[in-house]
Design a protein around this motif. Structure first.
Motif, short mmCIF file in Angstrom:
data_model
loop_
_atom_site.label_atom_id
_atom_site.label_comp_id
_atom_site.label_asym_id
_atom_site.label_seq_id
_atom_site.Cartn_x
_atom_site.Cartn_y
_atom_site.Cartn_z
N GLU A 180 0.81 -1.22 0.00
CA GLU A 180 0.00 0.00 0.00
C GLU A 180 0.84 1.27 0.00
O GLU A 180 0.30 2.36 0.24
CB GLU A 180 -0.92 0.01 1.22
CG GLU A 180 -1.90 -1.16 1.27
CD GLU A 180 -2.85 -1.16 0.07
OE1 GLU A 180 -3.21 -0.05 -0.39
OE2 GLU A 180 -3.20 -2.25 -0.40
N ASN A 181 2.14 1.17 -0.21
CA ASN A 181 2.99 2.35 -0.21
C ASN A 181 2.66 3.22 -1.41
O ASN A 181 2.96 2.88 -2.55
CB ASN A 181 4.47 1.94 -0.24
CG ASN A 181 5.39 3.11 0.01
OD1 ASN A 181 5.35 4.11 -0.69
ND2 ASN A 181 6.22 2.98 1.03
N ARG A 182 2.06 4.39 -1.17
CA ARG A 182 1.57 5.23 -2.26
C ARG A 182 2.71 5.87 -3.03
O ARG A 182 2.57 6.19 -4.21
CB ARG A 182 0.66 6.32 -1.70
CG ARG A 182 -0.61 5.77 -1.05
CD ARG A 182 -1.49 6.89 -0.56
NE ARG A 182 -1.91 7.76 -1.65
CZ ARG A 182 -2.59 8.89 -1.48
NH1 ARG A 182 -2.92 9.27 -0.25
NH2 ARG A 182 -2.92 9.63 -2.51
N VAL A 183 3.85 6.08 -2.39
CA VAL A 183 4.97 6.71 -3.07
C VAL A 183 5.44 5.83 -4.23
O VAL A 183 5.63 6.30 -5.35
CB VAL A 183 6.13 6.97 -2.08
CG1 VAL A 183 7.34 7.49 -2.81
CG2 VAL A 183 5.69 7.95 -1.02
N VAL A 184 5.62 4.55 -3.95
CA VAL A 184 6.06 3.63 -5.01
C VAL A 184 4.95 3.43 -6.01
O VAL A 184 5.16 3.38 -7.22
CB VAL A 184 6.50 2.29 -4.40
CG1 VAL A 184 6.92 1.30 -5.49
CG2 VAL A 184 7.66 2.51 -3.43
#
Length: 556
Positions: free
Chosen positions: A552-556
């Protein structure tokens, strides 16, 4: 690799319109790293190890550039002092140095005549002792509560003794840790007196005075935004640049002056613009020539250069002083990872600008005395006058040929950043950034800075080859060739990212690094040849696997 750079700035031009100073600080007590002691200097900045900042735009095929978001200087913010904390500190200070002892020393300052040789020596010794006491944060607050700042300032204004002035500045340096004493220093008018003395004393023997003065300014610059603005309006930036020009080879002075500029200029584009106008880039360039193996000083100078490069006006001076050649040569040597980090950050912020058109005057200013100049002509010294003349004749002919090639490059370039990228292409910078990643493969901060530099290097370059009206392929432009050169390193770059993502222990340290690499590859993919190269190296399959790894890491 922690995220301590603060809030990201979406666009450099949008940030220019803002004040640039945020209200920093927390309610926690921090250990001092900016104090002076007679035997050692504590905590010169080791630099921060992270990078953030991203932007969106339509230039360069929809890619975006990144700029540094916050100073991330490693210089801590000033320590706050609430009423309850002050009371506790005064009680602890009484156990260490009783108030009676301090009052006795203050009485010596009041009664000793400062304009005699014996008096000035005695007063310098008393202030030095107070300076040592003030290394303790509790005694520092006790001294401030007794009015010591005002008393030492009055003494400093009544004497012309250099030793008294140096010891007074050292005392103010140690007294500028807590916010309460910072406010007391500003209210008492210490800063105008410091700037006045710096403008009057700039000979060789005055170097220690400048070093201690900018230690004070560096600490005061860690205060709140209103305090930073007051320092900016008082002319601190001009004083910093004047000192850097006056003492380019004195390492302690350059260290503190560069640190003061970097801390004051954290996210502050007005500071960067004034620094450029005051000649900061030229002064830093001169100092960088003399650093030798003093990489701690190199890091401080590169931090200050990074601050100045926030101004769009800085790119012309950066190129005219050939700093991109000097920094590239530095990165090719065996230097510490911290210096590699600073070099990559400077290149990244320099590549984040979009400037105006290049005119003939700009060309003459930048390249008439550029590469192949006096230093190249003097490489081979001979004892016979005839051989020297022959060598100079050959060198002049070489200079003329270089000038013609440079003019051809400028004729093809329409903007200063485009010319900058063309020179970087000739310098094989994509290959150099990959070598930096290889040399510092275990340091995610260096890899991230190199990734941002690669990203900003290619984002404004057109994607595919040019087709004329007869649907014929035209020869690729020089900048498009650089995109293809960068693509040739994709297999290595994919392996670097894989090494960080495949390890669960290392994965959490590298989301921003992976983010910037994805942005870099997205820009490369606009070129059909580069996209095919990525496809053949299984970039799509790896991208999906890395997306699943980061969840769920939005940056990646």
């Amino acid at each position: 690799g922690t995220d301590s750079w603060g809030q990201s700035r979406a666009n450099l031009h949008a940030a220019t319109a803002t004040s640039g100073w945020g209200e920093g600080g927390s309610s926690e007590e921090r250990e001092s790293t900016d104090r002076w002691s007679p035997t050692a200097r504590r905590g010169e900045s080791s630099g921060d190890s992270s990078w953030s900042g991203s932007g969106s735009g339509t230039g360069g095929g929809g890619s975006h550039q990144s700029q540094p978001a916050s100073g991330g200087s490693g210089y801590q913010e000033s320590a706050p002092t609430e009423a309850k904390e002050m009371q506790r500190s005064l009680q602890l200070a009484e156990r260490l140095v009783p108030v009676g002892v301090l009052n006795g020393m203050l009485e010596l300052i009041r009664t000793t005549k400062p304009n005699t040789k014996f008096g000035s020596e005695a007063l310098a010794g008393v202030i030095a002792a107070l300076c040592n006491f003030a290394q303790d944060p509790h005694v520092e607050r006790s001294l401030g509560n007794l009015g010591t700042v005002e008393l030492v300032l009055q003494l400093m204004m009544r004497t012309k003794s250099l030793e008294v002035h140096v010891q007074a500045f050292r005392f103010f340096w140690n007294m500028s840790w807590s916010r309460t004493n910072q406010a007391r220093l500003m209210k008492a008018g210490v800063l105008p007196q410091i700037l006045r003395l710096l403008s009057l004393r700039h000979d060789e023997e005055h170097a220690p005075l400048h070093e201690q003065a900018f230690g004070v300014i560096r600490n005061l610059a860690t205060g709140r935004s209103a305090q930073k603005r007051a320092m900016f309006r008082a002319g601190v930036v001009g004083a910093i640049c004047q000192t850097l020009r006056a003492y380019p080879t004195v390492a302690p002075v350059c260290m503190q002056a560069a640190a003061a500029l970097y801390v004051l200029g954290d996210r502050a584009t007005p500071v960067a613009e004034q620094a450029v106008e005051e000649g900061a880039i030229r002064a830093i360039s001169t100092s960088l020539k003399t650093i030798g193996t003093n990489f701690v000083l190199a890091d401080a100078l590169l931090q200050a250069l990074e601050c100045a490069m926030l101004s769009p006006k800085a790119l012309k001076n950066f190129m005219s002083h050939r700093l991109h050649f000097r920094l590239a040569a530095m990165a090719r040597k065996d230097v510490p990872a911290s210096t590699m980090l600073r070099v990559c950050r400077v290149f990244a912020v320099a590549l984040s600008h979009r400037a105006g058109q290049i005119d003939d005057q700009d060309w003459a200013h930048m390249f008439d005395s550029g590469s192949g100049s006096d230093s190249d002509r003097s490489d081979s010294k001979t004892t016979q006058h005839q051989e020297q003349q022959q060598q100079q004749t050959k060198s002049r002919a070489k200079d003329k040929n270089d000038a013609k090639s440079k003019k051809a490059v400028v004729g093809a370039a329409t903007t200063l950043p485009e010319l900058f990228r063309q020179e970087l292409a000739e310098m094989k910078m994509p290959e150099l950034f990959c070598k930096v990643m290889d040399a510092c493969a275990e340091d995610v901060s260096v890899c991230e800075a190199a990734a941002v530099a690669l990203q900003n290097l290619v984002v404004d370059i057109d994607g595919d080859e040019v087709i004329d009206h007869r649907r014929r392929r035209l020869p690729p432009k020089a900048d498009n060739m650089m995109k293809l050169d960068a693509c040739s390193k994709c297999r290595f770059l994919l392996q670097v990212v894989e090494s960080w993502v495949s390890s669960e222990e290392r994965r959490d340290q590298a989301p921003r690094f992976v983010h910037h690499m994805f942005t870099f590859w997205a820009s490369l993919s606009l070129n059909s040849a580069a996209a095919l190269h990525l496809y053949r190296n299984n970039a799509a399959e790896k991208s999906l696997r890395w997306m699943r790894a980061y969840g769920e890491n939005r940056v990646v």
